[in-house]
Design a protein around this motif. Structure first.
Motif, PDB file in Angstrom:
ATOM      1  N   THR A  81      28.470  20.935 -24.873  1.00 17.81           N
ATOM      2  CA  THR A  81      29.559  19.972 -24.979  1.00 17.81           C
ATOM      3  C   THR A  81      30.473  20.219 -23.903  1.00 17.81           C
ATOM      4  OG1 THR A  81      29.102  19.595 -27.120  1.00 17.81           O
ATOM      5  CG2 THR A  81      30.978  18.836 -26.277  1.00 17.81           C
TER       6      THR A  81
ATOM      7  N   GLY B 126      36.091   5.423 -24.906  1.00 16.46           N
ATOM      8  CA  GLY B 126      36.004   6.757 -25.465  1.00 16.46           C
ATOM      9  C   GLY B 126      36.948   7.359 -26.479  1.00 16.46           C
TER      10      GLY B 126
ATOM     11  N   SER C 271      33.415   8.649 -33.651  1.00 16.65           N
ATOM     12  CA  SER C 271      32.488   9.552 -33.340  1.00 16.65           C
ATOM     13  C   SER C 271      31.299   9.107 -34.268  1.00 16.65           C
ATOM     14  CB  SER C 271      33.038  11.042 -33.384  1.00 16.65           C
ATOM     15  OG  SER C 271      33.636  11.463 -34.580  1.00 16.65           O
TER      16      SER C 271
ATOM     17  N   ILE D 220      26.610  14.258 -26.482  1.00 12.44           N
ATOM     18  CA  ILE D 220      27.307  12.988 -26.194  1.00 12.44           C
ATOM     19  C   ILE D 220      28.473  12.644 -27.157  1.00 12.44           C
ATOM     20  CG2 ILE D 220      26.995  10.605 -25.696  1.00 12.44           C
ATOM     21  CD1 ILE D 220      24.120  11.269 -24.706  1.00 12.44           C
TER      22      ILE D 220
ATOM     23  N   LEU E 246      32.222  12.882 -25.863  1.00  9.93           N
ATOM     24  CA  LEU E 246      32.687  11.565 -25.401  1.00  9.93           C
ATOM     25  C   LEU E 246      34.357  11.368 -25.187  1.00  9.93           C
ATOM     26  CD1 LEU E 246      32.091   8.729 -24.095  1.00  9.93           C
ATOM     27  CD2 LEU E 246      31.912   7.813 -26.523  1.00  9.93           C
TER      28      LEU E 246
ATOM     29  N   THR F 165      35.739  13.990 -22.710  1.00 12.48           N
ATOM     30  CA  THR F 165      35.403  13.596 -21.399  1.00 12.48           C
ATOM     31  C   THR F 165      36.329  12.314 -20.883  1.00 12.48           C
ATOM     32  OG1 THR F 165      32.974  14.307 -21.848  1.00 12.48           O
ATOM     33  CG2 THR F 165      33.486  12.486 -19.870  1.00 12.48           C
ATOM     34  N   ALA F 166      36.415  11.346 -21.875  1.00 14.83           N
ATOM     35  CA  ALA F 166      37.363  10.192 -21.516  1.00 14.83           C
ATOM     36  C   ALA F 166      38.763  10.783 -21.433  1.00 14.83           C
ATOM     37  CB  ALA F 166      37.178   9.226 -22.620  1.00 14.83           C
TER      38      ALA F 166
END
Length: 338
Positions: free
Chosen positions: A120, A154, A159, A208, A212, A215-216
């Motif tokens: 991750t 995101g 989740s 993912i 996510l 990441t955002a």
């Protein structure tokens, strides 16, 4: 430098010792424990033989001793009953809920958690950094607005909902089995190349889903940091002297913008361990998150205590790594004499 490392190691040891005391006493704060509650239930049911066995376990593991003595025995700084050794001797303790050693309960879950979280971390940085750089270099463009929209989506997407959607389509389009980190036929099988390939295939969805939100958030923070650095005088001067845009960006602003993320390494892995509990429950992932949740609910003190100490060790080791990387990355940071 040797004195610095020695000082940091001593600091880490003291920190872990303090954390171990806090963890143990907080777990012991609620009245009763797993065995005490079990004895009460067995007595209420009239099962005398099972109650006698549970009381024997209480004496065997010293749960009838003072709390401070239980703690020192658990750490390994005090001789425990029946030769019971503690964490410093490599004994992780006994799980009363599973009636097995903690090492056996955790099994592959410990390193599978590390594999999932490291995957991750790689995913978050590999996706977020290039997008953030492109967005910062093309400020207020259509692509910049699209990245901003992606960031909001995101951060706002639950989740567990994303996990259910991706699980359905991965199964519908690619035939990947739903839940777990490998196909059911590999559950109790030894590790072979087909099982490793199945693991890699099943890592896609949880990576993912868990990554996510990070990441955002990283895209937004990296973009803001880069825009701040691109407006500073040293970058303007470098561009005015004819330094190519890519070289000027990567040599100075990018390195400076990375500082907050390097400093967050110490918190990143523990956050992924604790933050992936819901996803692990929804996707039936064999990680330590659901085990920790169950151990805390049942007050399985040795199992919960070891997992929390494992997370604490990740934190202090990550802090050391982040300090060393910051000193290498940013020439403005210097290690002081200790």
């Amino acid at each position: 430098m040797i004195r610095y490392f020695a000082g940091r190691i001593v600091t880490m040891a003291i920190t872990l010792l303090i954390i171990s005391a806090v963890v143990f006493f907080i777990i012991k704060l609620p009245p009763g424990d797993f065995l005490t509650n079990q004895i009460a239930e067995l007595r209420a049911q009239g099962d005398a033989s099972a109650a006698v066995k549970a009381e024997f376990l209480v004496r065997q593991f010293g749960l009838d001793r003072p709390v401070w003595e239980q703690y020192l025995a658990w750490v390994g700084l005090w001789p425990g009953p029946s030769g019971f050794s503690g964490l410093l001797q490599g004994n992780w303790g006994w799980s009363f809920e599973y009636d097995r050693a903690v090492a056996e309960v955790l099994g592959d879950a410990l390193w599978l958690t590390l594999v999932l979280n490291l995957t991750t971390v790689i995913f978050v940085h590999a996706v977020a950094i290039p997008i953030a750089i492109y967005s910062a270099r093309n400020q207020y463009s259509l692509s910049d607005y699209a990245v901003t929209l992606f960031g909001y989506l995101g951060l706002a997407t639950p989740s567990f909902l994303l996990a259910l959607i991706l699980l359905y389509y991965m199964n519908h389009w690619f035939g990947v089995s739903i839940g777990g980190l490998y196909d059911p036929q590999y559950a109790d099988a030894p590790w072979t190349m087909p099982k490793v390939l199945s693991l890699m295939e099943h890592l896609i969805v949880p990576t993912i889903v868990i990554g996510l939100g990070g990441t955002a958030a990283m895209i937004r923070r990296m973009r803001a940091n880069l825009l701040d650095e691109l407006g500073k005088q040293y970058y303007v001067t470098a561009r005015a002297k004819g330094l190519p845009p890519r070289k000027a960006l990567m040599k100075y602003p990018f390195r400076m913008a990375l500082n907050p993320f390097i400093a967050d390494i110490g918190n990143l892995l523990p956050q992924l361990v604790s933050g992936s509990v819901l996803v692990s429950l929804v996707m039936s992932l064999p990680t330590v998150g659901p085990i920790l949740l169950s151990a805390l609910k049942t007050q399985d003190q040795y199992l919960a205590g070891f997992i929390l100490m494992f997370v604490a060790a990740l934190t202090v080791i990550g802090m050391l790594i982040s300090d060393l990387l910051l000193a290498w990355l940013d020439p403005r940071i210097r290690l002081g004499e200790s």
